[in-house]
Design an enzyme around this catalytic site. Structure first.
Site, PDB file in Angstrom:
ATOM      1  N   ASP A  75       9.669   8.732   3.894  1.00 52.89           N
ATOM      2  CA  ASP A  75       8.602   7.748   3.854  1.00 52.89           C
ATOM      3  C   ASP A  75       8.918   6.447   4.600  1.00 52.89           C
ATOM      4  O   ASP A  75       8.111   6.014   5.432  1.00 52.89           O
ATOM      5  CB  ASP A  75       8.240   7.452   2.388  1.00 52.89           C
TER       6      ASP A  75
ATOM      7  N   ALA B 150       3.262   6.372   2.451  1.00 49.54           N
ATOM      8  CA  ALA B 150       3.041   7.553   3.301  1.00 49.54           C
ATOM      9  C   ALA B 150       3.095   8.821   2.452  1.00 49.54           C
ATOM     10  O   ALA B 150       2.282   9.738   2.632  1.00 49.54           O
ATOM     11  CB  ALA B 150       4.082   7.611   4.416  1.00 49.54           C
ATOM     12  N   ASP B 151       4.030   8.884   1.524  1.00 49.64           N
ATOM     13  CA  ASP B 151       4.112  10.020   0.606  1.00 49.64           C
ATOM     14  C   ASP B 151       2.865  10.105  -0.272  1.00 49.64           C
ATOM     15  O   ASP B 151       2.308  11.192  -0.487  1.00 49.64           O
ATOM     16  CB  ASP B 151       5.340   9.890  -0.300  1.00 49.64           C
ATOM     17  N   ILE B 152       2.455   8.975  -0.800  1.00 57.02           N
ATOM     18  CA  ILE B 152       1.317   8.964  -1.725  1.00 57.02           C
ATOM     19  C   ILE B 152       0.035   9.405  -1.021  1.00 57.02           C
ATOM     20  O   ILE B 152      -0.726  10.238  -1.535  1.00 57.02           O
ATOM     21  CB  ILE B 152       1.158   7.568  -2.342  1.00 57.02           C
TER      22      ILE B 152
ATOM     23  N   SER C  60       0.124  13.071  -0.410  1.00 59.13           N
ATOM     24  CA  SER C  60      -0.113  13.874  -1.614  1.00 59.13           C
ATOM     25  C   SER C  60      -1.609  14.074  -1.846  1.00 59.13           C
ATOM     26  O   SER C  60      -2.040  15.149  -2.280  1.00 59.13           O
ATOM     27  CB  SER C  60       0.528  13.204  -2.835  1.00 59.13           C
TER      28      SER C  60
END
Length: 395
Positions: free
Chosen positions: A139, A167-169, A172
């Site tokens: 991220d 970026a991860d969120i 997801s």
């Protein structure tokens, strides 16, 4: 109550946050999500604190409503078991580096031969194509490469990452959306497909107005701290005690704001009456607003701004954010019983439906917590079979 994905089974081979959190969204919608990890554990997030009785609070945040089994995919018997599970699954979610599934002999072409309707969702840093496709991507690296860090932080300070793994969120959410879309497409065609999600793709697409400004007008946005690139006044102001965020996002709101400040003439002043004009005289305007705001408390201004209909909010720390009345009124925090940690508090899924209750049934699972029950239920393995496989380090 019937849930939209309750007839969907997902094998979740993923680790850390982006893909597991995407699988959790699908689990919240009713899918039977089965986490598949190596016998010794393969999710480094389990090692990240803080800990409650040895269990990671970080891991909790992406893994409710799932079951957990162990399986060694590097062994022939482990691959065989996985392919048997695949026959009873609808979706595989993984976030290995590009090419890893193929090296394991479990690439999409192999999977669809075993189960033609399978949907394979791969999450990587940079996608399956392009010069960086084989590179690992975390991220913060993606935040840096995407340009996000360069537009975040104080104008006279260094480029700054967002305080959460954004970026991860965001990725997801795209996991949940793309898998649901692929399921809907399969309903029409009967065919599965492979989904190639990249953290970098997601983050650059999320640059929104910043990207559009460059692509269409050649404007390279700068770091402006808590100010806005395109709108003013739209920033944090320091009150006599605490800071607050005020967003007078259009000319009508600015007129209300100006009147509230005792400066109604600003609404017809050629320097301030339009947003374009205000941006051209931003420093002069903000200096005057700041002086007025600094004379009263945050509570005074928040009350007055609310009555006037001008968007504003206190700059809270995390404790204040989670304890504010609005968050409590929306039941945004839930508590689940956990066999080791006792009670686990989690942020509740934010989706609210009129005819569907999004509920959490299973707490984040312990490593391999459901190994025996899942292999017995889905593959009919006996206790003796399962114990032999555990002794052989297959499970």
């Amino acid at each position: 109550m019937t849930k939209p994905l309750e007839d969907i089974r997902i094998l979740d081979l993923s680790r850390v946050y982006a893909a597991p959190a995407g699988a959790m969204i699908l689990a919240d919608l009713g899918a039977d999500v089965i986490r598949v990890e190596t016998p010794g554990g393969s999710d480094s997030m389990r090692d990240w604190g803080p800990f409650i009785n040895g269990e990671s609070a970080y891991y909790f945040s992406a893994n409710r409503n799932k079951r957990s089994i162990t399986l060694n995919l590097k062994e022939a018997e482990g691959k065989k078991l996985f392919l048997e599970l695949l026959k009873k699954a609808d979706v595989v979610i993984e976030n290995f580096k590009t090419g890893t599934m193929e090296r394991l002999g479990l690439g999409y072409e192999t999977l669809k031969q075993v189960n033609p309707g399978i949907i394979s969702c791969s999450v990587t840093g940079f996608g399956h194509t392009g010069p960086l496709s084989k590179n690992p991507g975390f991220d913060p690296v993606v935040q840096a490469m995407s340009g996000l860090m360069d537009v975040t932080g104080a104008s006279d300070g260094e480029a700054t990452k967002v305080g959460i793994p954004i970026a991860d969120i965001l990725t997801s959410v795209y996991v949940g959306l793309s898998v649901t879309a692929a399921i809907r497409q399969r309903d029409k065609t009967g065919e599965g497909q492979e989904i190639d999600l990249s953290l970098l793709d997601v983050q650059v697409s999320s640059l929104a107005n910043v990207a559009s400004g460059y692509l269409n007008a050649g404007m390279v946005s700068e770091r402006l701290g808590n100010r806005h690139n395109n709108v003013t006044p739209y920033q944090v102001f320091q009150c006599a005690d605490d800071p607050i965020m005020i967003c007078a996002g259009n000319d009508g709101l600015f007129q209300k704001f100006a009147a509230l400040l005792g400066r109604p003439e600003w609404g017809t002043d050629p320097k301030f009456e339009t947003n374009h004009a205000r941006k051209g005289h931003e420093k002069e305007l903000i200096d005057q607003i700041s002086e007025i705001i600094a004379a009263q408390s945050a509570e005074h201004w928040l009350t007055a701004l609310s009555k006037a209909g001008v968007p504003a909010g206190r700059v809270n720390n995390v404790a204040q954010a989670l304890e504010q009345e609005q968050v409590i009124a929306r039941d945004s925090v839930e508590t689940l019983p956990h066999s080791v940690a006792g009670e686990v508090k989690m942020m509740r899924n934010p989706m609210r439906f009129s005819g569907l209750e999004i509920e959490s049934i299973l707490p984040p699972p312990l490593l391999g917590e459901h190994t025996d029950s899942v292999y017995n239920e889905l593959l009919g393995l006996s206790k003796q079979d399962i114990q032999r496989l555990k002794d052989s380090k297959i499970l």
